[in-house]
Design an enzyme around this catalytic site. Structure first.
Site, short mmCIF file in Angstrom:
data_model
loop_
_atom_site.label_atom_id
_atom_site.label_comp_id
_atom_site.label_asym_id
_atom_site.label_seq_id
_atom_site.Cartn_x
_atom_site.Cartn_y
_atom_site.Cartn_z
N LYS A 309 0.76 -1.48 0.32
CA LYS A 309 -0.11 0.15 0.41
C LYS A 309 0.49 1.39 0.21
CE LYS A 309 -3.68 -2.10 2.25
NZ LYS A 309 -4.78 -2.33 3.21
N ARG A 310 1.94 1.46 0.40
CA ARG A 310 2.82 2.16 0.68
C ARG A 310 3.17 2.79 -0.82
NH1 ARG A 310 8.26 1.11 0.26
NH2 ARG A 310 8.88 -0.91 0.84
#
Length: 574
Positions: A309-310
């Site tokens: 997700k980063r």
């Protein structure tokens, strides 16, 4: 060396290389220890190899997501490869929901996963909402099946009860760590006597079911992507298949499910590769045929770390909401680790089914490039039939409040003109708003605009205003493209201008911009937009009438005085 076929089936041949001695185990009256005391040595040593049979088999693959979140692009690619393999072989694509993690699994997540798979066009032959002969297709509905096969393993002597507490298990790990050994179970209850077992049962001590792992030997599989892969048994202690609360462990569930659903090929992410050792032992102990295995590489971020997700959007649902087309997602995901051996990168789902081969799947990690995905989406968007593209973009323009209608000649012409600047449907808002806008003052204040001011832009403006006031320009626009082309030719003769010297000033004065799509088509659309009710009042639309009003107010003399001297090179360039 002996070759045998597990359970009399032709799917996988198991090569067993025994090196066996049979010392007697400690006496125990439990069914398990009673049976193994004469059948199994304490030094269990053999090798198992999975060798694909050449005999005909029905291809059955499965995608088994856990409903604990959204469908990750990595999971979607795994589902796609399974789907393509099944369809290319005339087999079955099975969807199974692995929802044994009761705390994290939700109905909402399951519905989201099913919705995303359907959106991608990966329809399943068996599974939730479809049914089939091998159901149920949710692990939470298959507990009785797991317990049945666990009892079979107890009876056959492959599994025993373990009464070790969490504290004891932690202590074993600490001792192994100090000795620099793998943190494997030491086998404390592997050969317990019956009176010890009965004593713990009488006290109500919680217990797990542990699988008895051979102490020596190795497992070798021929992975369809990675080739030969081997593990030594001494890296694996006796492992738990059923928890003390009666819940089955992942590796046990998966093996029982794949076996009882007659799955012929297990195509999954490489992070599951270490699970193969445990699963192979369970297959053999239960007498089930082993499937073929194919472990797909991970999808990597641009920095070659695992995509997370980063790094931005990672779920299929996010890309759908961003305006991506399912056919573009499918095309791009297929190319993450696979290719047909040509330079071609544009495939429909049907073409992928025709071209796909598991042998062409690369075992190295594939980098997820969001820029390339965006480009590919644009390719698929522009490849849509014109009626579908018009509908898609027209509905977008209406829903975003730019236009009052979602269909009609204006939309058809606008899409034709602007589609090359659209890679996502959401881009269409920007390109249409840009067409409708008139940033003349900002353009004239730019370095390029200042050069044009000094190059007699005011004279072209005067001629253009005269053409507008006389009705000559508007009459030409009413005639469409032929009228515009005729007018431009005559206007150029009148102004003694041609080529870039003619078209650049006209573009700036009429559109307020230095660059853009075809000028004639743009002006005709602006004329049409200003004569009807197609453009919403919310849009920041500057009509042709308003644009000529702006031109009338410009003080060209003041603008010229405010400019630095024009360099000869700039004059020559213009």
């Amino acid at each position: 060396m002996a070759n045998s076929i597990i359970a009399g089936t032709p799917w996988i041949r198991i090569r067993v290389i025994p090196e066996i001695s049979f010392p007697i185990l400690r006496s125990s009256s439990s069914l398990y220890n009673h049976k193994v005391s004469c059948l199994f040595p304490t030094r269990r040593r053999f090798s198992v190899s999975a060798i694909a049979s050449t005999e005909k088999e029905q291809v059955r693959v499965r995608f088994a997501p856990s409903p604990t979140g959204n469908l990750h692009v990595g999971g979607a690619r795994t589902a796609l490869f399974n789907y393509l393999f099944a369809r290319s072989k005339g087999g079955k694509f099975v969807l199974r929901i692995e929802d044994t993690d009761l705390e994290r699994s939700t109905k909402e997540s399951e519905e989201a996963v099913l919705r995303d798979l359907s959106w991608l066009g990966l329809d399943w032959d068996e599974g939730p909402g479809v049914g089939g002969d091998y159901g149920p297709y949710r692990q939470s509905e298959r507990n009785s099946l797991y317990k049945h096969h666990a009892e079979k393993l107890v009876e056959s002597g492959h599994v025993y009860r373990c009464f070790c507490s969490n504290e004891e298990l932690e202590q074993m790990k600490e001792i192994a760590k100090l000795k620099q050994l793998p943190p494997v179970y030491t086998g404390k209850w592997a050969n317990a006597m019956d009176d010890e077992v009965q004593e713990e049962l009488a006290k109500g001590t919680p217990y797990t079911y542990r699988f008895r792992v051979p102490k020596e030997g190795r497992l070798t599989i021929n992975d369809l992507i990675r080739g030969e892969v081997s593990w030594n048994y001494d890296t694996l202690g006796d492992f738990v298949i059923m928890r003390s609360n009666g819940q089955p462990v992942y590796n046990f569930c998966v093996t029982v499910d794949d076996a009882t659903m007659a799955i012929s090929h297990v195509i999954r992410a490489e992070e599951h590769l270490p699970n193969t050792l445990r699963q192979a032992l369970i297959y053999k102990a239960l007498g089930f045929p082993m499937p073929h295995f194919a472990h797909v590489s991970l999808i990597l971020a641009p920095d070659r770390s695992k995509l997370s997700k980063r790094h931005g959007a990672t779920s299929v649902g996010q890309y759908r909401e961003m305006g991506y087309l399912p056919q573009a997602m499918v095309n791009y995901l297929a190319l993450l680790g696979w290719g047909d051996g040509t330079e071609n990168e544009f495939f429909t789902l049907e073409q992928l089914v025709e071209k796909f081969s598991i042998g062409r799947v690369n075992k190295s990690g594939a980098v997820f490039d969001s820029t390339k995905l965006r480009w590919m989406n644009g390719q698929h968007l522009r490849a849509l039939p014109s009626d579908k593209l018009n509908k898609l973009v027209g509905e977008r323009w209406k829903s975003s409040g730019i236009l009052a209608e979602s269909e009609g000649p204006f939309i058809e012409e606008a899409v034709l003109l602007l589609k090359d600047g659209i890679e996502l449907v959401t881009d269409s808002d920007k390109v249409l708003s840009n067409l409708l806008s008139y940033p003349l003052h900002a353009t004239l204040s730019s370095p390029e605009g200042k050069v044009m001011i000094q190059n007699k832009l005011s004279e072209v403006s005067s001629g253009l205003l005269a053409a507008y006031d006389s009705g000559e320009l508007l009459n030409a626009l009413e005639e469409g493209h032929s009228g515009w082309q005729k007018w431009v030719k005559n206007f150029g003769k009148t102004m003694k201008l041609k080529g870039k010297s003619l078209f650049m000033p006209l573009r700036v004065l009429l559109t307020g911009k230095l660059h853009g799509p075809d000028m004639g088509s743009s002006i005709i659309l602006l004329h049409q937009a200003g004569t009807g009710d197609m453009v919403s009042s919310q849009a920041e639309f500057v009509t042709l009438k308003e644009r000529f009003g702006v031109l009338r107010e410009i003080d060209w003399e003041a603008l010229n005085k405010d400019q630095p001297p024009l360099e000869p090179a700039a004059i020559a360039a213009n």
